[in-house]
Design a protein around this motif. Sequence first.
Motif, PDB file in Angstrom:
ATOM      1  N   LEU A  74       0.947  -1.287  -0.127  1.00 27.25           N
ATOM      2  CA  LEU A  74       0.170   0.170  -0.251  1.00 27.25           C
ATOM      3  C   LEU A  74       1.031   1.409   0.059  1.00 27.25           C
ATOM      4  CD1 LEU A  74      -2.592  -1.577   2.659  1.00 27.25           C
ATOM      5  CD2 LEU A  74      -2.754  -0.417   0.129  1.00 27.25           C
ATOM      6  N   CYS A 105       2.236   3.432   2.919  1.00 30.69           N
ATOM      7  CA  CYS A 105       1.580   3.879   3.654  1.00 30.69           C
ATOM      8  C   CYS A 105       2.558   4.499   4.628  1.00 30.69           C
ATOM      9  CB  CYS A 105       0.151   3.152   3.655  1.00 30.69           C
ATOM     10  SG  CYS A 105      -0.292   1.520   5.167  1.00 30.69           S
ATOM     11  N   GLU A 135      -1.290   5.181   8.813  1.00 30.85           N
ATOM     12  CA  GLU A 135      -2.223   5.291   7.579  1.00 30.85           C
ATOM     13  C   GLU A 135      -2.881   3.495   7.808  1.00 30.85           C
ATOM     14  OE1 GLU A 135      -1.884   7.802   3.874  1.00 30.85           O
ATOM     15  OE2 GLU A 135      -0.109   6.379   4.326  1.00 30.85           O
ATOM     16  N   ILE A 177      -5.997   1.816   8.801  1.00 26.99           N
ATOM     17  CA  ILE A 177      -6.814   1.066   7.758  1.00 26.99           C
ATOM     18  C   ILE A 177      -7.020  -0.195   8.409  1.00 26.99           C
ATOM     19  CG2 ILE A 177      -5.816  -0.813   5.947  1.00 26.99           C
ATOM     20  CD1 ILE A 177      -4.078   1.538   4.664  1.00 26.99           C
ATOM     21  N   ARG A 211      -4.624   3.357  -3.680  1.00 24.22           N
ATOM     22  CA  ARG A 211      -5.329   4.885  -2.715  1.00 24.22           C
ATOM     23  C   ARG A 211      -6.521   4.259  -2.788  1.00 24.22           C
ATOM     24  NH1 ARG A 211      -5.006   7.484   1.090  1.00 24.22           N
ATOM     25  NH2 ARG A 211      -2.987   7.980   0.136  1.00 24.22           N
ATOM     26  N   MET A 216      -6.468   1.280   0.068  1.00 21.62           N
ATOM     27  CA  MET A 216      -6.458   2.292   1.680  1.00 21.62           C
ATOM     28  C   MET A 216      -7.702   3.390   1.458  1.00 21.62           C
ATOM     29  SD  MET A 216      -3.140   3.836   0.768  1.00 21.62           S
ATOM     30  CE  MET A 216      -2.957   4.576   2.414  1.00 21.62           C
ATOM     31  N   PRO A 266     -10.528  -0.749   2.653  1.00 22.69           N
ATOM     32  CA  PRO A 266     -10.143  -1.702   2.486  1.00 22.69           C
ATOM     33  C   PRO A 266     -10.713  -3.234   2.737  1.00 22.69           C
ATOM     34  CG  PRO A 266      -9.816   0.183   4.480  1.00 22.69           C
ATOM     35  CD  PRO A 266     -10.000   0.426   3.378  1.00 22.69           C
TER      36      PRO A 266
END
Length: 376
Positions: free
Chosen positions: A264, A266, A270, A274, A304, A307, A310
Amino acid sequence: MLRIATASLCAYCRRRAQILSFRFCSTPSASGVENKLLVDALYDLSVDIRKIRKFKGWVLFQSTVYVSETAGLLRDMGADGPVIARVLEQHPEAILCRPEDVRAQRDLWESVCSNRRDLVGIIEKFPASFFTVTHHANQKDNIHYFQSLRLNKRIISKLMASAPQSFSRPMEQNQEVVRTLTEAYLGLGGDQGNMKIWLQKLLTQNPFVLMKPPEAIVENLDFLRDRGFTTEELLRLISKLRGFFSELSVDGMRETLAYSQDVLQCTDSELREITLKCPALLYYPTPILADRFKGLLGAGISMRQVMDTPTVLELTTQIVLYRIQKLRSLGYDIRTGSLEALNGTKKDFEVSHGRLHLRQERPLFNPVAPLKGPEE
């Protein structure tokens, strides 16, 4: 009904017979022949002897058995002929139990079953659980313990049927696990008044949680706390995962979180957000997540989008691709729209006036589906 013997096998002899079962099933020894009276008695009950010979043929070589007594006790509880036959086909070891032991089991189970009809239904589905007579004292102690927690009888009987090992072991071991679970729940801010409901849901969802080492639960919480999850967030996680939280391992979580973060791209913050939306990131092994990420990317979905929604990772690749195809046939491009159209459990889609509508059907079981509140 024909009585074949008057004394049961001792525990050692029964274990020895199980060890020799393959030899008996394949090629009986010179002195080992099937007990003809036993086989005839089972035939009279319409039991499929072929099934027993295939899976547990060693039972047919025993000389000390209780066919008529076992069938009679089941009949007295309300079981008809076909039910009795199915029980003995699934668990022929039942005929090795002494009648007095089976009667004691019946009395014990009746203390947590609403009626004998319910008990017969449990025996038909879980005969091995009912005929586990060698740990009667432990079973009795565990029933009293769970009753002291004010768990209802239906929950206790389901636990006994689906996880008999937990009721066969000393009560103190279950007490330690429950204490660890409740202390973790309350320590994270869980409501004392809601604890009984939370515990019932947890045990119902995964009765084998009682067999897990208490320290594993603490280790899982410590690991997630070290990853930056707050007390409130941890409560949300264990409330969503319930009994499945005990199935997690530190090594497994570390691997899946690292893999998900790499895919991801991230930040740690984040990733925590998630994970709170989709606890499957903790629960599913890396190969499963890899397959699902691959399927989403292959369908043109961006990371994206994943995210932002999820929970789409909770769906199998086959289901996702099917829904994408169906949406595409209705003129909806998932690559430019929200993944919420894929989410949920079992849905139908329709388009009217240029807009997508989802018809929700009866939901299927989803172990990590979001709950209404953090403690529900």
